[in-house]
Design an enzyme around this catalytic site. Structure first.
Site, PDB file in Angstrom:
ATOM      1  N   GLU A   1       0.801  -1.226   0.000  1.00 47.42           N
ATOM      2  CA  GLU A   1       0.000   0.000   0.000  1.00 47.42           C
ATOM      3  C   GLU A   1       0.838   1.282   0.000  1.00 47.42           C
ATOM      4  OE1 GLU A   1      -2.887  -0.588   3.140  1.00 47.42           O
ATOM      5  OE2 GLU A   1      -3.820  -2.264   2.076  1.00 47.42           O
TER       6      GLU A   1
ATOM      7  N   GLU B   1      -4.818  -8.427  -1.693  1.00 49.45           N
ATOM      8  CA  GLU B   1      -5.367  -8.363  -0.336  1.00 49.45           C
ATOM      9  C   GLU B   1      -6.763  -7.764  -0.421  1.00 49.45           C
ATOM     10  OE1 GLU B   1      -2.890  -6.544   2.769  1.00 49.45           O
ATOM     11  OE2 GLU B   1      -4.696  -5.595   3.583  1.00 49.45           O
TER      12      GLU B   1
END
Length: 538
Positions: A204, A321
């Site tokens: 991220e 994810e």
């Protein structure tokens, strides 16, 4: 028993009318629908181990909205001796597992040439991710790999992409990735013969990032560095692991620049999905049951598919994810029966856009684990994932549904046998849907007939063959009809591990092929049609 008189002015006829009105209000609502499947060619092709789940780094102190839901589910403290845990992974043969999460970029690896103290994460709100730097002890890496080998898991490892950079909270982190520590871990892994399916760079940090971010051109340079490290470390190995990145939220311009600058170096483009908002949201169930909310993620899948198709990069797309609701999910929602509506719809939708693998956050930990964090007992989504894994084959079929908008429909060629597997999800709380299936002119039945038989005889034989055929069905419902239930019923029977920690057998019911597929309110049906022989499945 004596006869009961009615009040004055209330006749027996009035009573019967009233009774009939009341009872009619409880009659089940039934509607018809048709699934249309184009069997001429497939629209996508998933990995054989499409189902993937994650293991994270969060320590017990990780809390969200006043709830601490991680317990001992971290890669550093997870009980690897638990028999249910082992059996739950082995049941997939194999389960793809991604090791990573927010704190992966704050981890250093104890290696043979690393002699600093191997300290654990300590909560510190002044740090970018709320914790000090942590460390993966070498002996823990050995223990994890021994367990993965025993369980047959396929492992993706997320590397510390912030190492060596000038890290700034909520701003771009500048400088190149220092891959020295990661290189030592990779070389040790190769020397020990540990099997790693892919090495993923960062978590991220793409696009706008979470906590901090890295520019796309720098990330491309770092990904090429990872490719070089992997190629060198595995130069004497037959199998070379995949190079995977960036493991973040999709932002079109960032991703385009990144993939345009990594042709030949990137094998898999990963993105994350938390499209339901924060776990604290009290309207999560309303969102899960809203077809327009579910449809919202299609644009991201479509954009990624188009970007990769038009890029010089040959990388494929994965969901690296996805926990639906961020900040650890919501107890009795994201770990309960209702979440299978969202989860299976996500799997079906991702596959139609040629996504090769879908990693669920998490295998265990938080309030969205496939397994209970304390007992390791499977939550409902575990069984949804296992049925998908066993039934849905690699070839994805174009599928649409005509009827109520509350039905979600997906179809694949069958995984291990002849035919097609249809997935039907009923988001309606009161309507039973009787579903027929149409195959867009490519329908064919496997049967023997002589080439000189008349057309009338052929169609007659087709009808006879159908009436003699059966299909397998798997009906999933919630115990006691509660969407919050953490016990799933398969064909009316509760799915429970036994006293030895064994995962239950998932047996279908056998249904006459001429009958329509019945999808009860708030239920999910996998239907295996073994008698269907489509060009896309040959």
């Amino acid at each position: 028993m004596g006869f009961h008189s009615f009040p004055s002015g209330f006749s027996i006829l009035s009573f019967l009318f009233a009774f009939s009105f009341i009872s009619s209000s409880f009659k089940p609502v039934i509607s018809d629908g048709t699934v249309y499947i184009d069997g001429k060619s497939s629209i996508g092709r998933i990995d054989n181990d499409f189902i993937c789940a994650t293991l994270d780094w969060w320590p017990p102190e990780k809390c969200d909205y006043g709830t601490c839901s991680w317990g001992h589910a971290s890669l550093l403290n997870l009980d690897l001796s638990n028999i249910i845990f082992l059996n739950a992974i082995k049941a997939f043969s194999p389960l793809k597992i991604r090791l990573g999460g927010t704190l992966q970029d704050n981890v250093i690896y104890q290696t043979e040439d690393h002699h600093q103290p191997c300290n654990q994460f300590i909560k510190n709100t002044t740090e970018v991710f709320g914790y000090t730097q942590g460390c993966l002890p070498l002996n823990r890496w050995d223990e994890l790999n021994a367990f993965f080998s025993k369980s047959g898991a396929v492992i993706i490892f997320g590397l510390n992409a912030l190492n060596g950079r000038n890290v700034q909270r909520d701003k771009p982190s500048l400088g190149a990735w220092d891959y020295t520590n990661a290189k030592s871990l990779i070389e040790y892994t190769v020397k020990k013969g540990y099997q790693i399916h892919g090495w993923e760079l960062g978590n991220e940090l793409s696009g706008d990032g979470v906590g901090t971010r890295v520019y796309a051109d720098q990330y491309a340079v770092d990904t090429i560095s990872l490719r070089n490290v992997v190629q060198e470390a595995y130069k004497y190995e037959i199998f070379k692991p995949l190079v995977i990145a960036p493991g973040g939220f999709f932002k079109s311009d960032w991703v385009k620049e990144f993939i345009d600058k990594t042709p030949g170096s990137l094998d898999v483009l990963t993105h994350h999905i938390y499209n339901l908002g924060p776990g604290v949201d009290e309207h999560l169930i309303d969102k899960i049951l809203d077809p327009s909310v579910l449809d919202g993620e299609a644009s991201t899948f479509s954009q990624i598919q188009i970007l990769l198709k038009n890029s010089p990069n040959s990388a494929t797309s994965w969901v690296g994810e996805s926990g639906g609701a961020y900040n650890s999910g919501h107890n009795l929602v994201t770990n309960a029966f209702v979440f299978s509506f969202w989860y299976l719809d996500q799997l079906g939708m991702a596959a139609t856009y040629d996504t090769k693998t879908y990693c669920r956050q998490s295998l265990i930990g938080g309030n969205y684990g496939l397994l209970n964090t304390t007992t390791f007992v499977p939550n409902p989504d575990y069984y949804s994932a296992l049925l998908w894994h066993r039934l849905m084959g690699r070839n994805v079929l174009s599928t649409s549904f005509s009827g109520t908008k509350k039905i979600r429909a997906y179809a694949h060629c069958s995984k291990l046998s002849q035919g097609v597997v249809l997935l039907l999800i009923n988001l309606d709380n009161s309507t039973t849907v009787e579903t027929s299936v149409s195959f867009n002119g490519s329908w064919a039945i496997r049967h023997k007939h002589r080439s000189n038989r008349s057309s009338h005889d052929f169609h007659h034989r087709k009808r006879v063959r159908l009436s003699e055929s059966t299909r397998e069905e798997y009906h999933l419902t919630a115990k006691d009809g509660s969407l919050h239930s953490q016990i799933m019923l398969l064909n009316g029977k509760a799915l429970m591990v036994d006293s030895y920690g064994n995962i239950p057998v998932l047996d279908p019911i056998i249904v006459n092929a001429t009958e329509e597929i019945t999808v009860a309110p708030f239920s999910i049906v996998f239907s295996h049609l073994p008698y269907v022989n489509l060009p896309a499945c040959r």
